[in-house]
Design a protein around this motif. Structure first.
Motif, PDB file in Angstrom:
ATOM      1  N   ARG A  91      -2.414 -36.952  13.260  1.00 42.05           N
ATOM      2  CA  ARG A  91      -3.092 -38.103  12.652  1.00 42.05           C
ATOM      3  C   ARG A  91      -2.497 -39.439  13.085  1.00 42.05           C
ATOM      4  NH1 ARG A  91      -0.468 -35.529   8.647  1.00 42.05           N
ATOM      5  NH2 ARG A  91       1.302 -36.607   7.724  1.00 42.05           N
ATOM      6  N   THR A 135      -8.296 -39.823   9.160  1.00 38.24           N
ATOM      7  CA  THR A 135      -8.545 -38.388   9.329  1.00 38.24           C
ATOM      8  C   THR A 135      -7.205 -37.675   9.229  1.00 38.24           C
ATOM      9  OG1 THR A 135     -10.457 -38.825  10.749  1.00 38.24           O
ATOM     10  CG2 THR A 135      -9.494 -36.622  10.863  1.00 38.24           C
ATOM     11  N   GLN A 173     -14.255 -32.244   6.294  1.00 40.54           N
ATOM     12  CA  GLN A 173     -13.974 -33.100   5.142  1.00 40.54           C
ATOM     13  C   GLN A 173     -14.114 -32.335   3.835  1.00 40.54           C
ATOM     14  OE1 GLN A 173     -16.699 -36.302   6.151  1.00 40.54           O
ATOM     15  NE2 GLN A 173     -15.011 -37.563   6.902  1.00 40.54           N
TER      16      GLN A 173
END
Length: 194
Positions: A91, A135, A173
């Motif tokens: 990330r 994210t 998600q």
């Protein structure tokens, strides 16, 4: 069938132990003995055999912290940390996403036996999502690789479309929000960290 085992296979080469932080203290003692002496007892054997190897270990948790809590042997830690490299999570390494996307596509092509690629707009959409600092990529490259493999496997005529990317992003998600909503996962994270 009889197998020679990882320590014997590593003789004269390199042994990579992934997730070494998951080994129990007994297994750590076996590894330490093999690293220090070059000898170990194969499973079920009464006699030690020799195996000289270099060792590389990967861990997702801080071994120093585990050692301070008695969960990792300090003597093994000393052997493993002659050279130490910290690899930040995916990330925070957006620059690694696109080269690894290209790599994963080539790997999928080889494994699936068919050429797979993104439509240009779908690739841009996926890269924007994958490199967005929000994210989380909780499983780092394992999740990233799995995500790409799913799309490659399901791609009609070997083309990944915007609709497929949209569905994949929604699936990721949803999976991540479910994991974060899980009270057991929150408890584990509160004890072990992110």
């Amino acid at each position: 069938s009889e197998r020679s085992g990882l320590l014997r296979e590593a003789d004269g080469g390199v042994l990579f132990l992934d997730e070494v932080d998951e080994l129990g203290l007994a297994e750590q003692a076996i590894i330490l003995h093999a690293v220090e002496t070059g000898r170990f007892y194969p499973l079920g054997s009464d006699h030690e055999i020799s195996s000289r190897f270099q060792i590389i270990a990967g861990a997702s948790r801080d071994l120093r912290t585990l050692a301070s809590k008695g969960q990792f042997r300090p003597d093994l830690l000393a052997r493993l940390t002659t050279w130490r490299f910290d690899l930040p999570p995916l990330r925070v390494r957006g620059e690694d996403v696109e080269p690894n996307l290209t790599y994963e596509l080539a790997r999928a092509e080889k494994d699936l036996g068919t050429e797979v690629g993104f439509n240009a707009d779908a690739r841009a959409q996926y890269l924007a999502f994958a490199t967005d600092p929000s994210t989380p990529w909780p499983g780092n490259f394992r999740v990233f690789s799995g995500s790409l493999r799913r799309m490659c496997t399901l791609a009609p005529r070997g083309r990944i479309t915007r609709a497929m990317v949209k569905d994949e992003i929604e699936t990721l998600q949803r999976d991540w929000s479910t994991a974060l909503a899980d009270p057991d996962a929150r408890l584990i994270e509160s004890v072990m960290g992110p």
